[in-house]
Design a protein around this motif. Structure first.
Motif, PDB file in Angstrom:
ATOM      1  N   PRO A 192      13.951  25.510 -25.457  1.00  0.00           N
ATOM      2  CA  PRO A 192      14.289  26.462 -26.518  1.00  0.00           C
ATOM      3  C   PRO A 192      14.074  25.861 -27.901  1.00  0.00           C
ATOM      4  O   PRO A 192      14.144  24.643 -28.081  1.00  0.00           O
ATOM      5  CB  PRO A 192      15.781  26.725 -26.273  1.00  0.00           C
ATOM      6  N   SER A 193      13.825  26.713 -28.878  1.00  0.00           N
ATOM      7  CA  SER A 193      13.804  26.273 -30.267  1.00  0.00           C
ATOM      8  C   SER A 193      15.237  26.085 -30.746  1.00  0.00           C
ATOM      9  O   SER A 193      16.187  26.573 -30.118  1.00  0.00           O
ATOM     10  CB  SER A 193      13.114  27.324 -31.141  1.00  0.00           C
ATOM     11  N   PRO A 194      15.452  25.377 -31.855  1.00  0.00           N
ATOM     12  CA  PRO A 194      16.824  25.232 -32.377  1.00  0.00           C
ATOM     13  C   PRO A 194      17.492  26.574 -32.651  1.00  0.00           C
ATOM     14  O   PRO A 194      18.685  26.751 -32.377  1.00  0.00           O
ATOM     15  CB  PRO A 194      16.619  24.426 -33.665  1.00  0.00           C
ATOM     16  N   GLN A 195      16.724  27.551 -33.184  1.00  0.00           N
ATOM     17  CA  GLN A 195      17.308  28.869 -33.449  1.00  0.00           C
ATOM     18  C   GLN A 195      17.678  29.585 -32.156  1.00  0.00           C
ATOM     19  O   GLN A 195      18.734  30.220 -32.058  1.00  0.00           O
ATOM     20  CB  GLN A 195      16.329  29.732 -34.256  1.00  0.00           C
ATOM     21  N   ALA A 196      16.807  29.475 -31.148  1.00  0.00           N
ATOM     22  CA  ALA A 196      17.104  30.102 -29.862  1.00  0.00           C
ATOM     23  C   ALA A 196      18.339  29.479 -29.240  1.00  0.00           C
ATOM     24  O   ALA A 196      19.179  30.161 -28.644  1.00  0.00           O
ATOM     25  CB  ALA A 196      15.908  29.972 -28.931  1.00  0.00           C
ATOM     26  N   GLN A 197      18.478  28.146 -29.376  1.00  0.00           N
ATOM     27  CA  GLN A 197      19.664  27.474 -28.849  1.00  0.00           C
ATOM     28  C   GLN A 197      20.923  27.978 -29.540  1.00  0.00           C
ATOM     29  O   GLN A 197      21.954  28.195 -28.901  1.00  0.00           O
ATOM     30  CB  GLN A 197      19.535  25.971 -29.043  1.00  0.00           C
ATOM     31  N   GLN A 198      20.861  28.193 -30.841  1.00  0.00           N
ATOM     32  CA  GLN A 198      22.007  28.732 -31.572  1.00  0.00           C
ATOM     33  C   GLN A 198      22.346  30.136 -31.087  1.00  0.00           C
ATOM     34  O   GLN A 198      23.529  30.483 -30.953  1.00  0.00           O
ATOM     35  CB  GLN A 198      21.717  28.759 -33.074  1.00  0.00           C
ATOM     36  N   ALA A 199      21.326  30.947 -30.836  1.00  0.00           N
ATOM     37  CA  ALA A 199      21.564  32.298 -30.344  1.00  0.00           C
ATOM     38  C   ALA A 199      22.249  32.270 -28.978  1.00  0.00           C
ATOM     39  O   ALA A 199      23.186  33.034 -28.717  1.00  0.00           O
ATOM     40  CB  ALA A 199      20.240  33.065 -30.266  1.00  0.00           C
ATOM     41  N   VAL A 200      21.783  31.383 -28.101  1.00  0.00           N
ATOM     42  CA  VAL A 200      22.400  31.254 -26.778  1.00  0.00           C
ATOM     43  C   VAL A 200      23.846  30.776 -26.906  1.00  0.00           C
ATOM     44  O   VAL A 200      24.752  31.286 -26.242  1.00  0.00           O
ATOM     45  CB  VAL A 200      21.576  30.303 -25.891  1.00  0.00           C
ATOM     46  N   ASN A 201      24.069  29.791 -27.783  1.00  0.00           N
ATOM     47  CA  ASN A 201      25.427  29.285 -27.974  1.00  0.00           C
ATOM     48  C   ASN A 201      26.367  30.393 -28.443  1.00  0.00           C
ATOM     49  O   ASN A 201      27.520  30.484 -28.000  1.00  0.00           O
ATOM     50  CB  ASN A 201      25.432  28.141 -28.993  1.00  0.00           C
ATOM     51  N   TYR A 202      25.869  31.242 -29.342  1.00  0.00           N
ATOM     52  CA  TYR A 202      26.692  32.357 -29.826  1.00  0.00           C
ATOM     53  C   TYR A 202      27.020  33.315 -28.686  1.00  0.00           C
ATOM     54  O   TYR A 202      28.168  33.719 -28.506  1.00  0.00           O
ATOM     55  CB  TYR A 202      25.956  33.112 -30.938  1.00  0.00           C
ATOM     56  N   ALA A 203      26.002  33.656 -27.905  1.00  0.00           N
ATOM     57  CA  ALA A 203      26.217  34.596 -26.801  1.00  0.00           C
ATOM     58  C   ALA A 203      27.195  34.040 -25.780  1.00  0.00           C
ATOM     59  O   ALA A 203      28.006  34.780 -25.211  1.00  0.00           O
ATOM     60  CB  ALA A 203      24.879  34.933 -26.135  1.00  0.00           C
ATOM     61  N   GLN A 204      27.143  32.736 -25.552  1.00  0.00           N
ATOM     62  CA  GLN A 204      28.094  32.115 -24.624  1.00  0.00           C
ATOM     63  C   GLN A 204      29.528  32.344 -25.080  1.00  0.00           C
ATOM     64  O   GLN A 204      30.438  32.548 -24.273  1.00  0.00           O
ATOM     65  CB  GLN A 204      27.833  30.608 -24.523  1.00  0.00           C
ATOM     66  N   GLY A 205      29.735  32.336 -26.391  1.00  0.00           N
ATOM     67  CA  GLY A 205      31.074  32.519 -26.939  1.00  0.00           C
ATOM     68  C   GLY A 205      31.590  33.937 -26.823  1.00  0.00           C
ATOM     69  O   GLY A 205      32.782  34.180 -27.072  1.00  0.00           O
ATOM     70  N   GLN A 206      30.705  34.872 -26.442  1.00  0.00           N
ATOM     71  CA  GLN A 206      31.129  36.279 -26.326  1.00  0.00           C
ATOM     72  C   GLN A 206      31.388  36.703 -24.877  1.00  0.00           C
ATOM     73  O   GLN A 206      31.755  37.853 -24.626  1.00  0.00           O
ATOM     74  CB  GLN A 206      30.062  37.207 -26.936  1.00  0.00           C
ATOM     75  N   LEU A 207      31.215  35.767 -23.935  1.00  0.00           N
ATOM     76  CA  LEU A 207      31.432  36.112 -22.533  1.00  0.00           C
ATOM     77  C   LEU A 207      32.846  36.657 -22.326  1.00  0.00           C
ATOM     78  O   LEU A 207      33.828  36.091 -22.824  1.00  0.00           O
ATOM     79  CB  LEU A 207      31.221  34.879 -21.647  1.00  0.00           C
TER      80      LEU A 207
END
Length: 323
Positions: A192-207
């Motif tokens: 993943p790109s750094p931005q994509a990793q940030q997006a995934v990290n955010y989504a993880q927090g919404q589970l």
């Protein structure tokens, strides 16, 4: 007689060669011989982040489990204790509030149980210790292997056994992707790109948040998300603006070519070009985070299933993924 003796000698030599080959195979299986030939190569990020002795142990230990890439073990080591560099006292002795200790954060009972089933090769402590990097890393490989990682049957499930949380599995898979040198092999995830990793990290927090039609999440005063609200908010957290609906996000691209490796953070679309009815965020290993439907919370699901109507993927903020 001379011909007979020569024949017998040839058979004996042949048997010796076969036995030697078998023994070599056993040694390779137990001690990780040849792992660098079958596993992925470390990326520059891995070489910069992982101490040399730990990197060698991760790669050797992965060689004891066919189908388990060293990067998965390394990612667990990173998340648990930053490859033993953490200043927390339970890394070197004692245990945390959950009872875990050592560089791979094993419960003593789990460590002892795995070691009893899968003896550790020489090179560590005697008796084996969960605080010894050699012992802990080889035991982690054995634990993952018996939990589903052998032959790549269920890497996601194996990591989930290690720590029963979908967010944890997602973090491990994304970290592993960053540690692997991109090779674009069929069936493997791209990093993943750094931005994509940030997006995934955010989504993880919404589970676990509820599905809300038109929902853009707590940051916008909503209790939860719908599918495109979640993906929009995830990339907004990474500094990338997406359109609001699944159809408009699909149209915005850039598209990932059919058959190209997916990367964590890719948007997955379902439906048809004229009727895109669902979008999700890919997190690696064939899994996605999505807000599925009414009365179903934000969750991790399989990215593909029987008779699905998968349309394709896009990679926001990355230009043309074919370049």
């Amino acid at each position: 007689m001379l011909k007979l003796a020569t024949t017998v000698l040839g058979i004996v030599v042949g048997l010796i060669v076969l036995v030697a080959a078998a023994v070599s195979g056993i040694i390779a299986a137990v001690f990780g011989g040849g792992d660098s030939a079958t596993g992925s190569q470390p990326s520059q990020a891995a070489l910069a982040d992982i101490p040399g002795n730990y990197l060698a142990l991760y790669r050797q230990a992965a060689g004891t489990c066919p189908g388990l890439d060293w990067s998965v073990i390394a990612a667990i080591g990173k998340i648990e204790t930053n490859h033993g560099k953490s200043e927390l006292p339970d890394v070197h002795n004692g245990s945390n509030t959950a009872g875990a200790g050592g560089p791979m954060q094993f419960l003593q009972s789990t460590f002892d149980s795995v070691v009893a089933r899968h003896p550790i090769p020489p090179g560590g402590s005697n008796p084996p210790s969960r605080y010894n990097p050699h012992d802990a890393i080889f035991t982690a490989a054995s634990y993952l292997c018996e939990s589903g990682a052998r032959d790549g049957r269920d890497t996601y499930g194996a990591i989930f056994v290690y720590n029963h949380a979908d967010w944890y599995v997602s973090q491990v898979l994304n970290q592993a992707a960053q540690y692997k040198q991109a090779e674009n092999k069929s069936g493997e995830d791209a990093p993943p790109s750094p931005q994509a990793q940030q997006a995934v990290n955010y989504a993880q927090g919404q589970l676990g948040l509820p599905y809300v039609w038109g929902g853009n999440g707590p940051d916008h005063g909503h209790q939860g998300f719908d599918c495109s609200g979640l993906t929009m908010a995830a990339y907004q957290a990474a500094g990338i603006t997406l359109p609001r609906t699944a159809k408009s996000q699909y149209d915005a691209g850039p598209r990932v070519p059919n058959g190209a490796p997916l990367a964590p953070g890719d948007l997955l679309f379902y439906g048809s070009p004229g009727n895109v009815h669902h979008v999700a965020l890919y997190i690696g290993a064939g899994k996605m985070i999505n807000a599925p439907d009414f009365e179903v919370p934000v969750k991790v699901d399989n990215a593909r299933w029987e008779r699905d109507d998968y349309l394709g993927a896009s990679r926001p903020g990355q230009g043309d993924p074919r370049r």
